[in-house]
Design an enzyme around this catalytic site. Sequence first.
Site: not given
Length: 767
Positions: A11, A14, A456, A657, A661
């Site tokens: 649960c 836990c 970009d 890409d 960038d």
Amino acid sequence: MVLLDVEGMKCGGCVRAVERTLQDQPGVQEASVNLVTRSAWLRLDPAALDPQQALEGALEALRSRGFSAQPRQSGVLSANAEPDRAWGWWNQWRQLMVALVLLLLSVLGHLAEAGTLSLPLIGTLPFHAGLATVALFGPGRSILRSGWAAAISGVPSMDTLVSLGVGSAYIASVVALVWPAVGWPCFFNEPVMLLGFVLLGRFLEERARRRTGRALKELAALQPSSARLVMADGSVRDVPVEMLRPGERIELLAGDRIPVDGVIEEGYSAVDLSSLTGEPLPVDAGPGTELSSGCLNLEATLVMEVRRVGRETALARIISLVEQAQARRAPIQGLADRVAGRFCYGVVSLALFTFLFWWLIGSSLWPQVLEVPVVLMDHGHGHGVHQSLGAAAQTPFGLGLQLAIAVLVVACPCALGLATPTVITVSSGLAARQGWLFRGGDVIERSAEIERVVFDKTGTLTLGRPLVEAVLMSDDPSRTIQLAASLEQTSRHPLAHALLQEAQRLNLPLLPVQDSRTVPGAGMEGTLADAPDPLRVGSLEWLRSQGVEWPAHQRDAVEAAQTGGQSLVAVSLGHRPIGLVAIDDRLRPDAVTALQRLRSQGLSLGMLSGDRRQAVERVGQTLGIQTDEMAWQLLPDQKLERLECWRQSQPVAMVGDGINDAPALAAADLGIAVGTGTQIAQDTADLVLMGDRLEALPEALGLARRTMRKIRQNLIWAFGYNLIALPVAAGVLLPGFGILLSPPLAALLMALSSVSVVVNALSLRLP
């Protein structure tokens, strides 16, 4: 980073205990636990402690708290774990069958007790006592052991609450049986019913939970277990995939899954990449084509050189990313985990308060609650000394005890603990099947909050490779392309590649060229075998400096072409102009559609590029991006400045890409890489869209929004269920309406609350 398989979690309490235990260990920087996959994701600090020593300390700390754990071979689903899981599944099924048989016998006993059936021994008090004893120490033994172990270790769990409930009912019944003077009814049927419903609910929950991890297993199944190894003498042998080494050659027959990453050496075939990238159409593969593991060879036999094996393959890295995504929780789960971590303490306190209140105060304030039949939510009437919990209680002590047991049983921290990780697990698996890799639940949550998407240009909105757009000012366009490509055939310049590709597309033979030379920054010149005049290919300015001039009636058209934003390559033979070749980086075929779908989702757009103004503006006009939403000729630090300006007012995603960038991807609220670069995902991008489909971006962001809606629905249900069920179980409606939530029905509702959360998460699979 380390991924652990953790057993023993039942649960949200836990989960909180495991997470807190791991975070308290020296050398552990960060820990995140997933109840659904029963895994924990760790980030270790190598500077603080030896990583192996820190890992062993964390495993030992978990074992001391009752949670066994072991490191997972990340990126490869453990085959050894499957038999263990299968045995656990069979053991759970066996316990459920025994519990249901006992439940059926208990029902028969009730019918016999009421006189509906006439069966010897069945229906007597010793018979019900025997059923309860078998239920507790048979299918209920694991729950009792786990519950008390959790309580002793200071981290009470759902098993602790169930153990207290069934244990209290059993002990109270034994006391009433052995010491009739106390005046309590015996309710031996309650432990049988409680355990039956609890085990049924857990079985259904586990069955649904196994479905949440199906997508990850399907990914792992894409890697075949054997491969056809080409020996030095040319013979072919079947060998296990794990025996392959880089540099070896394997044979791929039509219909074979590619077992490792490699490069095609021989053969031509169509290859289906949809299992990894979501691309709907196959690609043509030939010598020099790189292929990833998991792809499907469709048509003909190929021979491939092995490049990467095991956990280094693209498929293994994708599985590793998905595993990490499922283990890392979303921030929205923080409140639920904090509540679930303290939930059991609160429920035990409420049960104790309920018992004391109805024993000492409630029965005096509302004496009618004694000896008054319960009108709703009870599973039957009392029969002699063997009665249902809460039904016509005769003493204040008995009523308080019965309602306290109902509080213990109806409480459900499981739903709180499952509310978020079930949805994250399903969503991550669905995304992986489409080739969308989220790095974690936190990334999914951020993706749903994005308000502006910034692109970009080169390689993101465009294909990233220059192609011939048109031939201008030429009497014979094909001749112009043939001459230009013939001269450029020895060049490695991107524009030369565009010319050669266009000549190949038009099936134009290349002419022999003599004495070719490159003029840096200007172009190339040489002579044809059958023409003494020099052939020049280059910029307009350079050709003019060499005495090449266009006729007066074409000069205005040449000037207009120069302002069109495309790269122009001029071709001349001697001092006679042959034509202009317009070369440009084309838009992705689905760029317009993708951006329209983003706008329809209410997102603002932007474009940042280091390219020249004319090219950026032309792309922006085609895509409908406003001038104030784009910028050109930007250096990396200037891109960051523009991003920061936008981020001050709204969450921003940057799409690039992943290489050029990288700084912008890291600075944005959400970094998105488009392309087949899983290594990029490990470095900078938060979300990687495999393949070349830009339309995957609005689809992935749409999935993130649906995911967050499901999470909120689950949290509302989980909190709402407990806020309503607990007061009803405590007897709030008993004085005024005679309404009581009986423990068996409470156990059934508790089980269904967990199941409903998982089923709601699975509904993400629906279109």
